[in-house]
Design a protein around this motif. Structure first.
Motif, PDB file in Angstrom:
ATOM      1  N   ILE A   1       0.843  -1.206   0.000  1.00 64.75           N
ATOM      2  CA  ILE A   1       0.000   0.000   0.000  1.00 64.75           C
ATOM      3  C   ILE A   1       0.878   1.256   0.000  1.00 64.75           C
ATOM      4  O   ILE A   1       0.544   2.257  -0.652  1.00 64.75           O
ATOM      5  CB  ILE A   1      -0.961  -0.014   1.220  1.00 64.75           C
ATOM      6  N   LEU A   2       2.006   1.218   0.702  1.00 62.91           N
ATOM      7  CA  LEU A   2       2.892   2.390   0.670  1.00 62.91           C
ATOM      8  C   LEU A   2       3.408   2.614  -0.756  1.00 62.91           C
ATOM      9  O   LEU A   2       3.488   3.755  -1.223  1.00 62.91           O
ATOM     10  CB  LEU A   2       4.070   2.200   1.638  1.00 62.91           C
ATOM     11  N   THR A   3       3.727   1.538  -1.461  1.00 64.66           N
ATOM     12  CA  THR A   3       4.191   1.675  -2.842  1.00 64.66           C
ATOM     13  C   THR A   3       3.096   2.302  -3.714  1.00 64.66           C
ATOM     14  O   THR A   3       3.381   3.141  -4.572  1.00 64.66           O
ATOM     15  CB  THR A   3       4.604   0.289  -3.401  1.00 64.66           C
ATOM     16  N   THR A   4       1.862   1.924  -3.461  1.00 65.25           N
ATOM     17  CA  THR A   4       0.737   2.531  -4.186  1.00 65.25           C
ATOM     18  C   THR A   4       0.713   4.040  -3.960  1.00 65.25           C
ATOM     19  O   THR A   4       0.565   4.825  -4.904  1.00 65.25           O
ATOM     20  CB  THR A   4      -0.597   1.918  -3.692  1.00 65.25           C
ATOM     21  N   LEU A   5       0.875   4.429  -2.706  1.00 69.02           N
ATOM     22  CA  LEU A   5       0.873   5.854  -2.363  1.00 69.02           C
ATOM     23  C   LEU A   5       2.041   6.564  -3.065  1.00 69.02           C
ATOM     24  O   LEU A   5       1.874   7.659  -3.621  1.00 69.02           O
ATOM     25  CB  LEU A   5       0.954   5.992  -0.832  1.00 69.02           C
ATOM     26  N   VAL A   6       3.198   5.921  -3.032  1.00 73.86           N
ATOM     27  CA  VAL A   6       4.399   6.539  -3.625  1.00 73.86           C
ATOM     28  C   VAL A   6       4.243   6.675  -5.147  1.00 73.86           C
ATOM     29  O   VAL A   6       4.584   7.711  -5.714  1.00 73.86           O
ATOM     30  CB  VAL A   6       5.658   5.720  -3.253  1.00 73.86           C
ATOM     31  N   TYR A   7       3.692   5.657  -5.791  1.00 71.40           N
ATOM     32  CA  TYR A   7       3.440   5.745  -7.248  1.00 71.40           C
ATOM     33  C   TYR A   7       2.519   6.927  -7.551  1.00 71.40           C
ATOM     34  O   TYR A   7       2.710   7.631  -8.532  1.00 71.40           O
ATOM     35  CB  TYR A   7       2.760   4.464  -7.753  1.00 71.40           C
ATOM     36  N   SER A   8       1.511   7.113  -6.699  1.00 69.20           N
ATOM     37  CA  SER A   8       0.542   8.177  -6.959  1.00 69.20           C
ATOM     38  C   SER A   8       1.172   9.556  -6.800  1.00 69.20           C
ATOM     39  O   SER A   8       0.659  10.548  -7.290  1.00 69.20           O
ATOM     40  CB  SER A   8      -0.667   8.037  -6.027  1.00 69.20           C
ATOM     41  N   LEU A   9       2.313   9.596  -6.099  1.00 68.72           N
ATOM     42  CA  LEU A   9       3.026  10.876  -5.933  1.00 68.72           C
ATOM     43  C   LEU A   9       4.152  11.006  -6.969  1.00 68.72           C
ATOM     44  O   LEU A   9       4.858  12.007  -6.994  1.00 68.72           O
ATOM     45  CB  LEU A   9       3.616  10.972  -4.523  1.00 68.72           C
ATOM     46  N   GLY A  10       4.341   9.979  -7.778  1.00 65.36           N
ATOM     47  CA  GLY A  10       5.349  10.046  -8.839  1.00 65.36           C
ATOM     48  C   GLY A  10       6.652   9.342  -8.526  1.00 65.36           C
ATOM     49  O   GLY A  10       7.599   9.414  -9.307  1.00 65.36           O
TER      50      GLY A  10
END
Lengths: 311, 460
Positions: B209-218
């Motif tokens: 889930i953290l990776t998902t968040l990080v992807y969404s921030l670029g």
């Protein structure tokens, strides 16, 4: 000068296979075979296999390769190892400080009770017969971190909390010790109760005549009489808690932030934590290291306490 | 005398053996033409409702009717990063089981999945697969070891009832992370429930889930490919993402009191109405119905908010593949591929099967029309959805924000190398941020990066 007696001449029948069979050797071997097979297959073979696997790299599918002591180096250089060792030591220490005396106190109190002793024994033993997974799930609801958790609700009545229990790095490990003590104390209570029946009641009667208080009777009669059992349960508890796995695995998976990672959980994670296949070499290497430590510790403990336990 | 008795005994034993062999041969001859192959297949996750089980069983019966020489034994199954390797090593996986996109290729390279190449290339629709999707189930030597079950994009699932109770418009889910944060606080303030919750269990879900968040921030967790890949867990976007979580947890106190949710736990908490918003795969609605009895009226789904000023921002996408045990013999492999074809693939490409499948699902009170991503291509996906339109029973109007928004988002695959190890390295970082107000995020990220880099270098 008296003449020395000549050495007695010993006549020994020559041992042949026939005499061995007639002497019951074959029958003994046949009776021994099932036990040898069971121990060999389920105890000795896995130990030998573990020792071999600790020197190999294998995923249990492809052929294993020999890697020497690489697995031991991997384990010793793992930054998580000191955390796991520390957590295991803290768990064992807390379990010893809180979990060790409680069964003893409970057993002594129960032995003083004349009626309903069986009921108390059953109640004390009840947690042991509850399946561990069920017990952990039960305690998870007790430890629920919000105000609706069982413990937090009770503490809320006296305006305390809510406390995070398993959700805090500071309280997670002690919370596991608490559940573990509850779950395991019953077995030790039964051992102490059995040992207490062996204490000569005349000793207590004599002490009573001398005007000794209950505390002095416990200190001067009960504890010395139980010292052999006490020493045994202590080493069993240390060995047991050094291999704690169930609680951290089921309650917290080693979290939060590795606050409850133990040596055995680390072994499990080496072997099964990676979904692509385990590092069975490192897992077995750490297992051997733990086994060696416990063996040396047990020997030292037995030597150090030998005189006291047999005095 | 003695030798005569021995000879008689030996003759009797030989005669018995010959008779047994004859009986066995006769019996084989009688049943040879209809030799039944038994395979076990992954069915539903443990804890599924009786209705879901009945629906699955009816599909098994239908398959066995069409394939009388195959007997199917359903086995409850849930892929978990923390238990899969144990089942694999112990040989307790069913013949047909599911694995995430991230694992099949490496498992295949390690010889831990059956080679299905010959069987699957005979499937009439094989050439139509999205090459990127089929590549996930193909080994480095070109062997096909798994077929796609489905693809998903990460999505924001939200509780419409809690939105309304908090004075928010359930038809307008957050479109920025700042909005998400303020909505979460509003939900907590007004309802007392967790405004936003996140998986953070040490089973790799926290890192996922953290990776998902990080992807969404670029941001990205890796650069490069193969053994030369470099871990980049300590990138600025991870730091920003963790700081956002820290503010929501410690400043806003809008994340509730449970920070050890795993995949199943958080679904249950959400279905029980205890969570305002959370991130999970877009296809999770099926589980919310089959395992958690969600009230459909509370359900809402939206795309993950993407940072507007970050050109690399995108949504993490993944999927599930279906594979077969490596020790399955030729007959079992053929039977397994028939089951995969029947249960997983046909409903995506064959109208009659799609309709039949939808009818069975509706009869079993299971959802039809759950948001997913195309396994073949968008046109085929739309076509398949048009076949089952009369049977769609999910609250589609409540899924509109996602269904209209997802195809405008850039889809980014999960970290390609040592995926689960990267997630595993991030788990304690997420846990530390959520359980320790003074967690040193920079140091934690550096440690996690070293750990992930070591795993990448060792091919773990």
């Amino acid at each position: 000068m008296a003449e020395r007696d000549p050495k007695p001449v010993r006549y020994r029948a020559r041992r042949t296979p026939v005499t061995w069979v007639r002497g019951g050797g074959l029958a003994a071997l046949i009776f021994l075979l099932p036990m040898l097979f069971v121990f060999g297959a389920f105890s000795w073979y896995p130990i030998v296999r573990t020792a071999i696997m600790a020197l190999q790299h294998t995923n249990l599918v492809q052929p294993a390769t020999w890697v020497g002591l690489d697995n031991f180096r991997t384990v010793l250089h793992d930054p998580l190892l000191p955390t796991a060792v520390k957590n295991t030591a803290v768990f064992a220490g807390l379990a010893l400080v809180f979990g060790y005396p409680i069964p003893l106190v409970a057993a002594v109190l129960m032995s003083e009770v004349r009626r309903l002793r069986g009921v108390f024994s059953a109640l004390a033993y009840l947690p042991v017969v509850i399946p561990p997974v069920v017990a952990v799930l039960l305690w998870k609801t007790f430890y629920n971190g919000d105000a609706t958790g069982v413990f937090n609700t009770i503490l809320g009545w006296i305006h305390l909390g809510p406390y995070p229990w398993l959700q805090s790095q500071g309280t997670a490990l002690p919370s596991l010790v608490l559940e573990s003590t509850w779950a395991n104390a019953g077995g030790t209570v039964i051992i102490y109760l059995a040992a207490l029946t062996g204490v000569n009641s005349e000793l207590y009667e004599a002490a009573s005549v001398d005007g000794a208080s209950i505390w002095r009777k416990v200190w001067h009669i009960t504890l010395p009489q139980l010292r052999g059992v006490l020493l045994l349960t202590m080493i069993l508890q240390i060995i047991g808690t050094a291999q704690v796995f169930l609680e951290p695995y089921l309650f917290t998976s080693g979290g939060p932030a590795n606050a409850t990672v133990t040596v055995l959980l680390m072994i499990y994670n080496y072997a099964f934590g990676n979904s692509l296949g385990g590092d069975y070499g490192s897992a077995t290497a750490l297992s051997l290291m733990l086994a060696a430590f416990l063996a040396i510790f047990s020997l030292a403990y037995l030597r150090a306490t030998r005189s006291w336990s047999t005095r | 005398m003695k030798s005569t008795r021995m000879a008689k005994t030996a003759s009797a034993v030989i005669l018995a053996g010959v008779l047994a062999a004859c009986v066995s041969a006769v019996s084989s001859a009688a049943t040879g033409s209809t030799k039944v192959v038994t395979i076990s297949v992954a069915s539903l996750i443990p804890g599924s409702t009786p209705a879901a089980k009945a629906q699955f069983d009816s599909q098994v019966k239908e398959f066995e009717k069409v394939n009388p020489s195959i007997k199917v034994t359903p086995v409850e199954y849930q892929w978990l990063g923390s238990t899969f390797a144990a089942k694999l090593a112990a040989g307790t996986l069913p013949t047909v089981f599911e694995v995430p996109f991230t694992d099949a290729r490496t498992l295949g390279d390690n010889g831990q999945l059956a080679d299905l190449t010959a069987n699957v290339k005979k499937l009439p629709y094989f050439a139509k697969y999205n090459p990127a999707v089929i590549a996930e189930g193909t080994t480095s030597k070109g062997k096909i070891v798994a077929l796609p079950k489905g693809a998903y994009a990460q999505a924001l699932h939200y509780n419409r009832k809690l939105f309304a109770a908090a004075g928010l418009d359930p038809n307008k889910p957050p479109t920025t992370w700042a909005q998400l944060r303020s909505y979460a606080k509003q939900i907590t303030d007004k309802t007392g429930k967790a405004g936003y919750a996140e998986m953070a269990k040490g089973d790799n879900t926290g890192g996922w889930i953290l990776t998902t968040l990080v992807y969404s921030l670029g941001g990205r967790m890796e650069s490069g490919t193969g053994a030369k890949a470099k871990a980049t867990l300590d990138n600025p976007q991870t730091l920003a993402g963790l700081n956002l979580l820290k503010q929501m947890r410690w400043t806003d106190n809008s994340m509730g009191a449970n920070f050890d949710y795993g995949w199943s736990d958080i679904n249950q908490a959400f279905a029980a109405g205890n969570v305002g918003m959370y991130i999970n795969g877009s296809d999770v609605y099926t589980n919310l119905v089959s395992a958690s009895n969600i009230d459909p009226s509370i359900y809402g789904i939206a795309p993950i908010p993407l940072a507007k000023n970050a050109k690399n921002a995108g949504v993490l996408g993944g999927g599930t593949l279906v594979a077969v045990r490596p020790d399955a013999n030729a007959a079992s492999r053929a039977a397994a591929v028939k089951w995969i074809d029947f249960f997983y693939e046909r409903p995506l490409v064959d109208k009659a099967q799609a309709v039949r499948n939808a009818q069975t699902l509706v009869a079993g009170k299971q959802p039809v029309g759950v948001p997913a991503l195309p396994v073949f291509n968008k046109a085929q996906y739309d076509l398949a959805n048009s076949w089952i339109k009369p049977y769609i029973n999910v609250p589609q109007s409540q899924m509109k924000p996602f269904n209209t928004g997802i195809f405008k988002q850039k889809l980014i695959p999960e970290p390609a190398v040592s995926t689960q190890s990267v997630y595993h390295a991030l788990d304690p970082v997420v846990q530390a941020v959520l359980t320790d107000k003074n967690a040193n995020i920079t140091q934690l990220l550096q440690d996690a990066n070293s750990s992930a880099q070591a795993a990448i270098s060792q091919g773990k």
